[in-house]
Design a protein around this motif. Structure first.
Motif, PDB file in Angstrom:
ATOM      1  N   UNK A 245       0.824  -1.211   0.000  1.00 11.43           N
ATOM      2  CA  UNK A 245       0.000   0.000   0.000  1.00 11.43           C
ATOM      3  C   UNK A 245       0.859   1.264   0.000  1.00 11.43           C
ATOM      4  N   UNK A 246       1.960   1.231   0.756  1.00 13.98           N
ATOM      5  CA  UNK A 246       2.838   2.402   0.787  1.00 13.98           C
ATOM      6  C   UNK A 246       3.480   2.633  -0.584  1.00 13.98           C
ATOM      7  N   UNK A 247       3.796   1.546  -1.275  1.00 14.53           N
ATOM      8  CA  UNK A 247       4.369   1.686  -2.614  1.00 14.53           C
ATOM      9  C   UNK A 247       3.366   2.334  -3.563  1.00 14.53           C
ATOM     10  N   UNK A 248       2.089   1.940  -3.452  1.00 19.24           N
ATOM     11  CA  UNK A 248       1.053   2.544  -4.282  1.00 19.24           C
ATOM     12  C   UNK A 248       0.924   4.033  -3.986  1.00 19.24           C
ATOM     13  N   UNK A 249       0.968   4.396  -2.694  1.00 23.88           N
ATOM     14  CA  UNK A 249       0.886   5.814  -2.317  1.00 23.88           C
ATOM     15  C   UNK A 249       2.058   6.586  -2.889  1.00 23.88           C
ATOM     16  N   UNK A 250       3.258   5.999  -2.776  1.00 24.84           N
ATOM     17  CA  UNK A 250       4.449   6.692  -3.271  1.00 24.84           C
ATOM     18  C   UNK A 250       4.372   6.908  -4.783  1.00 24.84           C
ATOM     19  N   UNK A 251       3.933   5.883  -5.505  1.00 29.41           N
ATOM     20  CA  UNK A 251       3.850   6.000  -6.964  1.00 29.41           C
ATOM     21  C   UNK A 251       2.782   7.012  -7.369  1.00 29.41           C
ATOM     22  N   UNK A 252       1.612   6.927  -6.762  1.00 28.21           N
ATOM     23  CA  UNK A 252       0.532   7.836  -7.132  1.00 28.21           C
ATOM     24  C   UNK A 252       0.869   9.283  -6.797  1.00 28.21           C
ATOM     25  N   UNK A 253       1.477   9.492  -5.636  1.00 31.99           N
ATOM     26  CA  UNK A 253       1.796  10.870  -5.260  1.00 31.99           C
ATOM     27  C   UNK A 253       2.921  11.451  -6.116  1.00 31.99           C
TER      28      UNK A 253
END
Length: 452
Positions: A245-253
Motif C-alpha cells: 500500500x505504501x508503494x502505491x501511495x508513493x507512486x501515485x503521489x
C-alpha cells in the motif's frame, strides 16, 4: 490421577478419603492417592493411626505387667499420640516421646528382662518422630532433638549409677549393672539412622521440587519464546502488506503532477512531500524487516496467501491422508489483506493440528461472511484407530508429519485473530474431535485499528 478417581465408584472413593486420615497415604481428605511404596511405608510412619493404636496397647500392657507402673496408660498415650502428631507437628511429638521416656525412667520398679528406660514402643516412636523432624523441619531441629534424647539418657544412666532411681532386674536375664546403657545406646544409634533417612527424603523432595519448578519456568519461557516468534512472523507478513500500500501511495503521489492537469505549485509540492514521506517510510520498514527476518528468510518476497489459496491447502492435506471438506462462500471482493491472511493462517494451523494430533480424521472447513464479519470454522472428528497407532509409532521414531503451518498452533491463531480485533474459540467437540472457530470483523474497522 484425578480422572481415575472420578471414574471410581463413590463408596470406594469415600474409603480412600477415610484411609487418608488414618495414615499418610496422601493429602488429608484426598481420594486421589494409590497404593505404592510410599503408601506402604506410611503404615508405620508419621501419622499412622493403626500403628499408634498398636503401640498404645502394647505399651500399656508392658508398663503395667513388666514395669509395675499402675498409671502406665499415661506414658502409653503419650507414645501413641506422638506417632499421630508427628505427621503435623513433629516438635511437639518429640516432647511427648521425651515425656514418656522420663515417666518410664521415674515410675519403673521391676524390669526383669525388659530394657529400661527406653521401652520397645518408645524406641519405635523415637525413630518415627526423628524421621519426621528430619523430613519436615530444618536439619538443626533434628540434631537438637537427638541431642536432647542423649541428654535425657545421660541423666538416666547417672541416676541409675547414683542409686537415685532403684531398678530391680533379673540377674540371670539382665545381668548388666546399669540396664540403661544398652537400651539408650541402641536408641541413639537407631535414632541417628532414622534421622539420616528422613534427611535423605527431605533432600530428595527438595530436588524434585526444584526440578518441577525449573520445568515450569522452562515451559513458561518456551511459551513466551513461541509467542514472540509468532509475533515476529506476523510483523514480517504485515510488512509485505503495508509495503504494498505504501508503494502505491508513493507512486501515485509522485506521478500526480504529471497525470493531473491544473495543479498549482503548492499542490505539486504537497504531492512531492507525500511521495518523499512514503518512500522514507518504506526504507524504514525495510530496515526493520532486515532485523526481523532470519538469515534463511532474507530473500523471501512471496505474496501473502488468502482465501483463494485454501483450495490448494485442503487438497494437499487430503492427499496426505486426512479428508477435508472445504466450503468457502460469500466473501467480499475487497476483503482487507490482513483479514485474508488471517483466514488462511487460521485454517492452515488448524489443519496442521489435525495432521499432527488426529491423522486421518474427517475434517470440515467452512469460511463465510455473516453480518459484516468473517467466520472461520474447522471441526475434525476422532481419528481412525489404525492411523492413530501408526502416527504414534512415527512419533516414537521421531518422524512426526508436519507438512503445514508454523507449528505454533493455538498461540499463533490467537495472536493473529486478536490483531484483527476478532475472537477465537477452541475446544473439544461433542463427537470426540476438536473445534476451532474464529470470528473476524470486516466492517467499521476504524475502531479496531485505532484502539491501543
Amino acid at each position: 490421577m484425578k480422572s481415575r478417581s472420578k471414574s471410581e465408584p463413590a463408596p470406594f472413593n469415600a474409603v480412600r478419603v477415610v484411609v487418608s486420615y488414618l495414615f499418610a497415604a496422601g493429602p488429608l481428605g484426598s481420594g486421589t492417592w494409590r497404593w505404592r511404596t510410599a503408601s506402604t511405608f506410611a503404615l508405620i510412619g508419621p501419622g499412622s493411626v493403626p500403628f499408634a493404636l498398636i503401640l498404645l496397647v502394647s505399651q500399656q500392657q508392658m508398663l503395667f505387667y513388666d514395669y509395675d507402673i499402675a498409671w502406665g496408660v499415661l506414658p502409653a498415650l503419650a507414645t501413641s499420640a506422638a506417632i499421630v502428631l508427628a505427621r503435623f507437628r513433629p516438635v511437639e511429638a518429640w516432647a511427648l516421646v521425651l515425656a514418656s521416656l522420663a515417666a518410664v525412667m521415674v515410675g519403673a520398679r521391676f524390669i526383669g528382662w525388659q530394657p529400661w528406660p527406653l521401652t520397645s514402643p518408645n524406641l519405635m516412636a523415637l525413630m518415627v518422630v526423628l524421621f519426621a523432624l528430619a523430613r519436615d523441619r530444618r536439619p538443626w531441629a533434628g540434631v537438637l532433638a537427638w541431642a536432647s534424647y542423649f541428654a535425657v539418657g545421660t541423666v538416666a544412666i547417672w541416676a541409675s549409677n547414683s542409686r537415685l532411681v532403684t531398678i530391680v532386674s533379673d540377674p540371670v536375664s539382665n545381668p548388666t549393672p546399669t540396664p540403661a546403657t544398652d537400651s539408650l545406646t541402641l536408641g541413639a544409634l537407631l535414632g541417628a539412622l532414622a534421622f539420616l533417612i528422613g534427611l535423605t527424603v527431605r533432600i530428595w523432595r527438595q530436588g524434585r521440587a526444584r526440578v518441577a519448578e525449573e520445568e515450569r519456568v522452562a515451559e513458561t519461557e518456551r511459551h513466551q519464546r513461541r509467542l514472540l516468534e509468532e509475533r515476529t512472523r506476523i510483523a514480517r507478513e504485515l510488512h509485505d502488506i503495508v509495503a504494498h500500500h505504501m508503494s502505491v501511495i508513493a507512486v501515485q503521489s509522485s506521478t500526480a503532477e504529471y497525470r493531473l492537469a491544473g495543479l498549482g505549485e503548492e499542490a505539486k509540492a504537497e504531492f512531492r512531500s507525500i511521495s518523499g514521506q512514503a518512500r522514507e517510510s518504506l526504507a524504514e520498514m525495510r530496515r526493520l524487516l532486515g532485523v526481523l527476518r532470519s538469515e534463511d528468510e532474507a530473500g523471501a518476497r512471496a505474496p501473502q496467501p488468502g482465501p483463494e489459496a485454501l483450495r490448494g491447502l485442503a487438497e494437499a492435506v487430503d492427499r496426505a491422508g486426512t479428508p477435508v471438506a472445504l466450503r468457502v462462500g460469500g466473501l467480499p471482493e475487497d476483503l482487507p489483506e490482513t483479514v485474508a491472511l488471517t483466514v488462511f493462517r487460521v485454517v492452515q494451523e488448524a489443519l496442521s493440528n489435525v495432521v499432527r494430533h488426529a491423522p486421518g480424521a474427517a475434517t470440515d472447513v467452512e469460511v463465510a461472511a455473516v453480518d459484516g464479519r468473517i467466520e472461520v470454522t474447522v471441526v475434525n472428528g476422532p481419528p481412525p484407530l489404525a492411523k492413530l497407532a501408526g502416527h504414534r509409532s512415527a512419533q516414537a521414531g521421531g518422524a512426526v508429519p508436519d507438512p503445514h503451518g508454523s507449528g505454533l498452533g493455538l498461540v499463533g491463531m490467537r495472536e493473529r485473530v486478536s490483531l484483527d480485533g476478532g475472537v477465537l474459540e477452541t475446544g473439544p467437540s461433542a463427537e470426540g474431535g476438536f473445534r476451532v472457530r474464529a470470528v473476524l470483523p470486516i466492517e467499521d474497522r476504524s475502531t479496531v485499528e485505532e484502539s491501543p
